[in-house]
Scaffold this active site. Structure first.
Site, PDB file in Angstrom:
ATOM      1  CB  SER A 138      -0.887   0.009   1.242  1.00  0.00           C
ATOM      2  OG  SER A 138      -1.460   1.292   1.426  1.00  0.00           O
ATOM      3  CE1 TYR A 151      -3.739  -2.377   5.452  1.00  0.00           C
ATOM      4  CE2 TYR A 151      -3.049  -0.206   4.678  1.00  0.00           C
ATOM      5  CZ  TYR A 151      -3.539  -1.466   4.415  1.00  0.00           C
ATOM      6  OH  TYR A 151      -3.834  -1.819   3.128  1.00  0.00           O
TER       7      TYR A 151
END
Lengths: 243, 80
Positions: A138, A151
């Site tokens: 990501s 995350y």
């Protein structure tokens, strides 16, 4: 016999889209997820023995080993590639995030991906043939985003893991790459409200959010023979947001 | 596990990578010795032996070994 690929997190969203795209392209697929979703049932129904699925908690390393062993037995060959897609998110300011939630995100997103890769590599390396490892990362791993620290840590870890592993297994012709999508409107980005998503779109040169169809062709390309000389990279697909 | 399995799998790895096949004894040093193998080949050997025997002598952590005989002994010990 056609090549087969492991895809984690196939119950919905990007993982399901990747599995569907690869099956349509002629790969056989072994998918795992925690839940047997309607999307998974549809894949089972449409592709029969070309798609094998097993309920697997990416927080359970023994279950991951069992999933890989079962898939290898099903296809009677080592996998051509692994797509580490399974992931979860936990949102919140770090100082208020429960440590148990942080550990769970790191286990599922990072340790689980490493365990899955390890289990597959143990069989792939014995054949001394090329192969592909693809990590779905990501842009938060490199750029960060408020409320997504755990995350982001897991995704940055994934990128570092891939860079190191690419050096380790390069001599075998096994490539290891990350794909870093921009913000997508999937269940994983549910923590972002409409205002935040609008702001992301305004800052994106190509003026929209990332779509599943922006990512699936790149996965397919990285699995192909044409991508044999690309390894250790993180390929960003974000419409220019981080340019 | 007999030393023969170590010798067989090691010879296979040398053959697969087109390296010179030399005589392997229990005293043969694995890395930086007479064999043209590196750490990745050694890892492949260990994984192959683990798969073949169902034993995992390094499950609780890495144990140092230098020779083919020492590696075989670790598997024998793991077998109990």
């Amino acid at each position: 016999m056609s090549q087969w690929v492991i895809v984690s997190g196939v119950s919905r969203g990007l993982g399901h889209a990747i599995a569907l795209d690869l099956l349509a392209a002629g790969y056989d697929v072994a998918g795992c997820s925690t839940t047997l979703s309607d999307e998974v049932k549809a894949l089972q129904s449409e592709f029969g023995p070309r798609f094998v699925w097993q309920a697997t908690d990416m927080g359970d390393n023994d279950a991951i080993d069992a999933f890989v062993a079962g898939s290898i037995a099903h296809f009677d060959a080592p996998p051509w590639g692994v797509v580490n897609n399974a992931g979860m998110s936990v949102e919140g300011i770090l100082s208020t995030l429960p440590l148990a939630d942080i550990e769970r995100v790191l286990q599922v997103n990072l340790t689980g991906a490493i365990a899955l890769t390890r289990a597959a590599l143990r069989r792939m390396m014995r054949t001394r043939k090329p192969g592909r490892i693809i990590n779905i990362s990501s842009i938060t791993g490199s750029r960060g985003y408020t409320g997504l620290s755990a995350y982001a840590a897991s995704k940055a870890g994934m990128d570092g893991f891939g860079r190191a592993l690419s050096r380790e297994v390069g001599r075998l012709g096994i490539t290891v790459n990350s794909i870093a999508p921009g913000y997508m409107k999937t269940a994983l980005s549910a923590g972002l409200d409409d205002k935040q998503l609008d702001q992301i779109v305004r800052r994106t040169p190509l003026n929209r959010l990332c779509e599943l169809s922006d990512i699936t062709p790149l996965v397919r390309f990285l699995l192909s023979d044409e991508a044999a000389f690309i390894t250790g990279q993180t390929l960003t697909v974000d419409g220019g947001l981080t340019s | 596990m007999s030393f023969d399995l170590v010798r067989t799998e090691l010879t296979q790895i040398l053959t697969d990578k087109s390296a010179p096949v030399v005589e392997i004894t229990p005293d043969t040093v694995l890395l930086n010795g007479p064999l043209d193998i590196d750490s990745l080949d050694l890892a492949t050997l260990v994984v192959t032996l683990e798969e073949a025997t169902g034993l995992q002598p390094f499950r609780e952590g890495f144990v140092l070994f230098h020779t083919a005989g020492e590696l075989g002994a670790l598997f024998t010990k793991a077998a109990g």
